[in-house]
Design a protein around this motif. Structure first.
Motif, PDB file in Angstrom:
ATOM      1  N   ARG A 153       5.122  20.242   3.180  1.00  8.45           N
ATOM      2  CA  ARG A 153       6.440  20.786   3.534  1.00  8.45           C
ATOM      3  C   ARG A 153       6.515  22.285   3.264  1.00  8.45           C
ATOM      4  NH1 ARG A 153      10.775  21.091  -0.168  1.00  8.45           N
ATOM      5  NH2 ARG A 153      12.870  21.254   0.777  1.00  8.45           N
ATOM      6  N   GLU A 154       5.887  22.720   2.196  1.00  6.91           N
ATOM      7  CA  GLU A 154       5.924  24.138   1.839  1.00  6.91           C
ATOM      8  C   GLU A 154       5.195  25.008   2.853  1.00  6.91           C
ATOM      9  OE1 GLU A 154       7.629  25.718  -0.621  1.00  6.91           O
ATOM     10  OE2 GLU A 154       8.558  23.718  -0.726  1.00  6.91           O
ATOM     11  N   ARG A 155       4.358  24.423   3.671  1.00  9.81           N
ATOM     12  CA  ARG A 155       3.631  25.193   4.677  1.00  9.81           C
ATOM     13  C   ARG A 155       4.515  25.574   5.868  1.00  9.81           C
ATOM     14  NH1 ARG A 155      -2.140  23.114   6.319  1.00  9.81           N
ATOM     15  NH2 ARG A 155      -2.124  25.301   7.028  1.00  9.81           N
ATOM     16  N   ARG A 156       5.656  24.893   6.026  1.00 10.61           N
ATOM     17  CA  ARG A 156       6.599  25.201   7.106  1.00 10.61           C
ATOM     18  C   ARG A 156       5.925  25.157   8.478  1.00 10.61           C
ATOM     19  NH1 ARG A 156       9.812  24.128   3.425  1.00 10.61           N
ATOM     20  NH2 ARG A 156      10.988  25.704   2.279  1.00 10.61           N
ATOM     21  N   LEU A 157       5.187  24.094   8.709  1.00 12.95           N
ATOM     22  CA  LEU A 157       4.477  23.950   9.979  1.00 12.95           C
ATOM     23  C   LEU A 157       5.423  23.484  11.082  1.00 12.95           C
ATOM     24  CD1 LEU A 157       1.205  22.172   8.748  1.00 12.95           C
ATOM     25  CD2 LEU A 157       1.544  24.609   9.217  1.00 12.95           C
ATOM     26  N   ASP A 158       4.980  23.663  12.314  1.00 13.71           N
ATOM     27  CA  ASP A 158       5.728  23.192  13.479  1.00 13.71           C
ATOM     28  C   ASP A 158       5.940  21.676  13.348  1.00 13.71           C
ATOM     29  OD1 ASP A 158       6.555  22.313  16.004  1.00 13.71           O
ATOM     30  OD2 ASP A 158       5.232  23.662  17.089  1.00 13.71           O
ATOM     31  N   PRO A 159       7.186  21.195  13.404  1.00 10.96           N
ATOM     32  CA  PRO A 159       7.429  19.752  13.245  1.00 10.96           C
ATOM     33  C   PRO A 159       6.824  18.896  14.342  1.00 10.96           C
ATOM     34  CG  PRO A 159       9.444  20.907  13.870  1.00 10.96           C
ATOM     35  CD  PRO A 159       8.442  21.956  13.540  1.00 10.96           C
ATOM     36  N   LEU A 160       6.409  19.500  15.452  1.00  7.87           N
ATOM     37  CA  LEU A 160       5.781  18.732  16.519  1.00  7.87           C
ATOM     38  C   LEU A 160       4.282  18.541  16.312  1.00  7.87           C
ATOM     39  CD1 LEU A 160       7.539  20.062  19.744  1.00  7.87           C
ATOM     40  CD2 LEU A 160       7.886  17.873  18.595  1.00  7.87           C
ATOM     41  N   LEU A 161       3.704  19.199  15.316  1.00 11.10           N
ATOM     42  CA  LEU A 161       2.282  19.003  15.050  1.00 11.10           C
ATOM     43  C   LEU A 161       2.014  17.562  14.622  1.00 11.10           C
ATOM     44  CD1 LEU A 161       1.436  22.298  13.139  1.00 11.10           C
ATOM     45  CD2 LEU A 161       0.401  21.547  15.293  1.00 11.10           C
ATOM     46  N   PRO A 162       0.865  17.008  14.992  1.00 15.14           N
ATOM     47  CA  PRO A 162       0.579  15.611  14.630  1.00 15.14           C
ATOM     48  C   PRO A 162       0.697  15.328  13.144  1.00 15.14           C
ATOM     49  CG  PRO A 162      -0.999  16.382  16.262  1.00 15.14           C
ATOM     50  CD  PRO A 162      -0.183  17.578  15.874  1.00 15.14           C
ATOM     51  N   VAL A 163       0.232  16.232  12.288  1.00 15.66           N
ATOM     52  CA  VAL A 163       0.250  15.967  10.850  1.00 15.66           C
ATOM     53  C   VAL A 163       1.681  15.818  10.334  1.00 15.66           C
ATOM     54  CG1 VAL A 163       0.322  18.373  10.042  1.00 15.66           C
ATOM     55  CG2 VAL A 163      -0.843  16.630   8.670  1.00 15.66           C
ATOM     56  N   ARG A 207       0.830  -1.209   0.000  1.00 19.02           N
ATOM     57  CA  ARG A 207       0.000   0.000   0.000  1.00 19.02           C
ATOM     58  C   ARG A 207       0.863   1.257   0.000  1.00 19.02           C
ATOM     59  NH1 ARG A 207      -4.199   1.225   4.825  1.00 19.02           N
ATOM     60  NH2 ARG A 207      -2.259   1.828   5.849  1.00 19.02           N
ATOM     61  N   PHE A 208       1.970   1.227   0.724  1.00 18.81           N
ATOM     62  CA  PHE A 208       2.819   2.418   0.761  1.00 18.81           C
ATOM     63  C   PHE A 208       3.382   2.714  -0.630  1.00 18.81           C
ATOM     64  CE2 PHE A 208       6.119   5.363   1.819  1.00 18.81           C
ATOM     65  CZ  PHE A 208       5.667   5.996   2.961  1.00 18.81           C
ATOM     66  N   GLU A 209       3.805   1.692  -1.340  1.00 14.44           N
ATOM     67  CA  GLU A 209       4.308   1.893  -2.698  1.00 14.44           C
ATOM     68  C   GLU A 209       3.195   2.399  -3.611  1.00 14.44           C
ATOM     69  OE1 GLU A 209       6.176  -1.698  -3.953  1.00 14.44           O
ATOM     70  OE2 GLU A 209       7.911  -1.450  -2.631  1.00 14.44           O
ATOM     71  N   ALA A 210       1.983   1.882  -3.412  1.00 14.62           N
ATOM     72  CA  ALA A 210       0.846   2.345  -4.219  1.00 14.62           C
ATOM     73  C   ALA A 210       0.538   3.810  -3.924  1.00 14.62           C
ATOM     74  CB  ALA A 210      -0.380   1.476  -3.940  1.00 14.62           C
ATOM     75  N   MET A 211       0.671   4.219  -2.664  1.00 12.71           N
ATOM     76  CA  MET A 211       0.400   5.617  -2.305  1.00 12.71           C
ATOM     77  C   MET A 211       1.414   6.560  -2.954  1.00 12.71           C
ATOM     78  SD  MET A 211      -1.022   5.490   1.657  1.00 12.71           S
ATOM     79  CE  MET A 211       0.451   4.799   2.375  1.00 12.71           C
ATOM     80  N   ILE A 212       2.648   6.122  -3.046  1.00 11.29           N
ATOM     81  CA  ILE A 212       3.656   6.931  -3.740  1.00 11.29           C
ATOM     82  C   ILE A 212       3.266   7.094  -5.205  1.00 11.29           C
ATOM     83  CG2 ILE A 212       6.061   7.010  -4.504  1.00 11.29           C
ATOM     84  CD1 ILE A 212       5.716   7.653  -1.556  1.00 11.29           C
ATOM     85  N   ALA A 213       2.822   5.998  -5.828  1.00  9.86           N
ATOM     86  CA  ALA A 213       2.412   6.060  -7.233  1.00  9.86           C
ATOM     87  C   ALA A 213       1.195   6.955  -7.435  1.00  9.86           C
ATOM     88  CB  ALA A 213       2.123   4.647  -7.746  1.00  9.86           C
ATOM     89  N   GLN A 214       0.354   7.067  -6.394  1.00  9.06           N
ATOM     90  CA  GLN A 214      -0.875   7.862  -6.495  1.00  9.06           C
ATOM     91  C   GLN A 214      -0.661   9.344  -6.186  1.00  9.06           C
ATOM     92  OE1 GLN A 214      -3.357   5.758  -3.733  1.00  9.06           O
ATOM     93  NE2 GLN A 214      -3.427   3.909  -5.002  1.00  9.06           N
ATOM     94  N   GLY A 215       0.555   9.723  -5.750  1.00 12.82           N
ATOM     95  CA  GLY A 215       0.818  11.136  -5.513  1.00 12.82           C
ATOM     96  C   GLY A 215       1.128  11.519  -4.081  1.00 12.82           C
ATOM     97  N   ALA A 216       1.482  10.545  -3.221  1.00 13.78           N
ATOM     98  CA  ALA A 216       1.762  10.863  -1.820  1.00 13.78           C
ATOM     99  C   ALA A 216       2.963  11.792  -1.675  1.00 13.78           C
ATOM    100  CB  ALA A 216       1.991   9.578  -1.025  1.00 13.78           C
ATOM    101  N   LEU A 217       3.978  11.620  -2.537  1.00 18.61           N
ATOM    102  CA  LEU A 217       5.159  12.482  -2.434  1.00 18.61           C
ATOM    103  C   LEU A 217       4.796  13.932  -2.733  1.00 18.61           C
ATOM    104  CD1 LEU A 217       8.184  12.728  -1.965  1.00 18.61           C
ATOM    105  CD2 LEU A 217       8.545  12.227  -4.397  1.00 18.61           C
ATOM    106  N   GLU A 218       3.979  14.154  -3.734  1.00 23.69           N
ATOM    107  CA  GLU A 218       3.538  15.508  -4.064  1.00 23.69           C
ATOM    108  C   GLU A 218       2.691  16.084  -2.932  1.00 23.69           C
ATOM    109  OE1 GLU A 218       4.799  13.399  -7.611  1.00 23.69           O
ATOM    110  OE2 GLU A 218       3.382  12.866  -6.026  1.00 23.69           O
ATOM    111  N   GLU A 219       1.908  15.246  -2.288  1.00 29.55           N
ATOM    112  CA  GLU A 219       1.092  15.664  -1.155  1.00 29.55           C
ATOM    113  C   GLU A 219       1.986  16.149  -0.003  1.00 29.55           C
ATOM    114  OE1 GLU A 219      -2.918  13.501   0.037  1.00 29.55           O
ATOM    115  OE2 GLU A 219      -1.195  12.503   0.933  1.00 29.55           O
ATOM    116  N   VAL A 220       3.051  15.392   0.271  1.00 30.99           N
ATOM    117  CA  VAL A 220       3.982  15.766   1.333  1.00 30.99           C
ATOM    118  C   VAL A 220       4.778  17.012   0.945  1.00 30.99           C
ATOM    119  CG1 VAL A 220       6.014  15.009   2.637  1.00 30.99           C
ATOM    120  CG2 VAL A 220       4.107  13.438   2.273  1.00 30.99           C
ATOM    121  N   ALA A 221       5.101  17.149  -0.331  1.00 30.89           N
ATOM    122  CA  ALA A 221       5.810  18.352  -0.784  1.00 30.89           C
ATOM    123  C   ALA A 221       4.981  19.605  -0.508  1.00 30.89           C
ATOM    124  CB  ALA A 221       6.141  18.237  -2.268  1.00 30.89           C
ATOM    125  N   ALA A 222       3.680  19.520  -0.756  1.00 33.01           N
ATOM    126  CA  ALA A 222       2.797  20.664  -0.476  1.00 33.01           C
ATOM    127  C   ALA A 222       2.735  20.937   1.018  1.00 33.01           C
ATOM    128  CB  ALA A 222       1.412  20.388  -1.036  1.00 33.01           C
TER     129      ALA A 222
END
Length: 312
Positions: free
Chosen positions: A234-244, A217-232
């Protein structure tokens, strides 16, 4: 009144480790018994991570009513207390519509908040939290533990010196209230499902099958756009201690985007973290959640149908 409500069951609760098939079971029950699927996964509440948290797909959401998925912004430090309040209002609206709640997820603390209540720790105001975290951002964890020892020695003894997240939580509550977080933990609010007739199922698959499904499933999520989701995210520069920011897969994929890991290494880290989490989920429910019926995935539907039919 639905068939589920007519038989006395006020809600169906379905728990289990990640990738156990519990979401599909919840949709099946909701469709057959006139219900709505209600989220009990602490990461699937966040709008930022549909793919990486394996939230129901848009197609799955057309198969049954879904509530409390993706309704929280990633910048919010969402808590079990706020979750229980959201569920309470959701239950009220579903009850008025004659709809059976089918509550599904893998967050044991959420289920405990619903069925057993939760500590009366007041929420830390965002302004207090932001100011505190800005002050300690460059302070090492062992120094924070030393500060907690000065301000709340009893709580400091209960926490590991390297557990930054819990140390920060204890200090934030101290900062906001002037009281030890421990002083609130004996005070409890009742949960919205406390004392109600419930059907509680724990989907308990073979461990090796869960591991295989997690990796695939993790490999499938990468193929479906999970990396792009995380890139977006990351651009928010949120507190690293936040649950998300601590969702399984996020730290490794951000490290890849920062050039610190190859993608293959980030994927392996996400798979490993998720497998370890699935193991902890099983341990939690076996030791913390009395009164749940453990069922194999292939038998879960039959067990649920029989239990609901017998209570008619």
């Amino acid at each position: 009144m639905t068939r589920g409500q007519a038989d006395g069951v006020r809600a169906v609760l379905i728990a289990g480790p990640t990738a156990s098939g519990k979401s599909a079971l919840a949709i099946d029950i909701a469709r057959h018994w006139g219900g709505a699927v209600v989220n009990a996964d602490s990461m699937q509440v966040y709008a930022d991570l549909r793919i990486l948290t394996a939230r129901p797909s848009p197609q799955e959401e057309t198969m049954a009513t879904h509530r409390l998925y993706g309704h929280v912004d990633g910048a919010i430090n969402y808590s079990a207390m706020r979750y229980a309040a959201d569920v309470a209002s959701t239950l009220e609206s579903l009850s008025q519509a004659g709809v059976l709640p089918v509550i599904v997820g893998g967050t044991g603390l959420y289920f405990k908040a619903l069925t057993e209540g939760f500590s009366a720790i007041p929420p830390v105001p965002d302004a207090v939290r932001s100011a505190f975290r800005a002050r300690v951002a460059d302070i090492e964890t062992d120094q924070l533990h030393a500060e907690l020892s000065r301000r709340d020695p009893g709580m400091a003894e209960r926490l590991k010196p390297a557990d930054r997240m819990r140390i920060m939580r204890a200090l934030e509550v101290q900062e906001a209230t002037g009281r030890s977080i421990a002083s609130f933990q004996g005070e409890r609010h009742p949960g919205p499902l406390d004392g109600l007739p419930l059907l509680k199922l724990f989907v308990d698959p073979v461990r090796e099958e869960v591991r295989r499904r997690i990796d695939a499933r993790f490999e499938a999520m990468i193929a479906q756009g999970a990396l792009e989701e995380v890139a977006a995210l990351r651009e928010r520069r949120l507190d690293p201690l936040l649950p998300v920011m601590r969702a399984h897969g996020v730290p490794g994929l951000i490290a890849h985007l920062d050039g610190a890991l190859r993608l293959e290494e980030a994927i392996a880290r996400g798979q490993s973290d998720t497998r370890a989490y699935a193991k902890r989920q099983v341990t939690w429910f076996r030791h913390q959640m009395a009164g749940w019926q453990a069922v194999a995935p292939e038998a879960a539907r039959e067990v649920a149908w029989r239990a609901l039919a017998e209570r008619r």
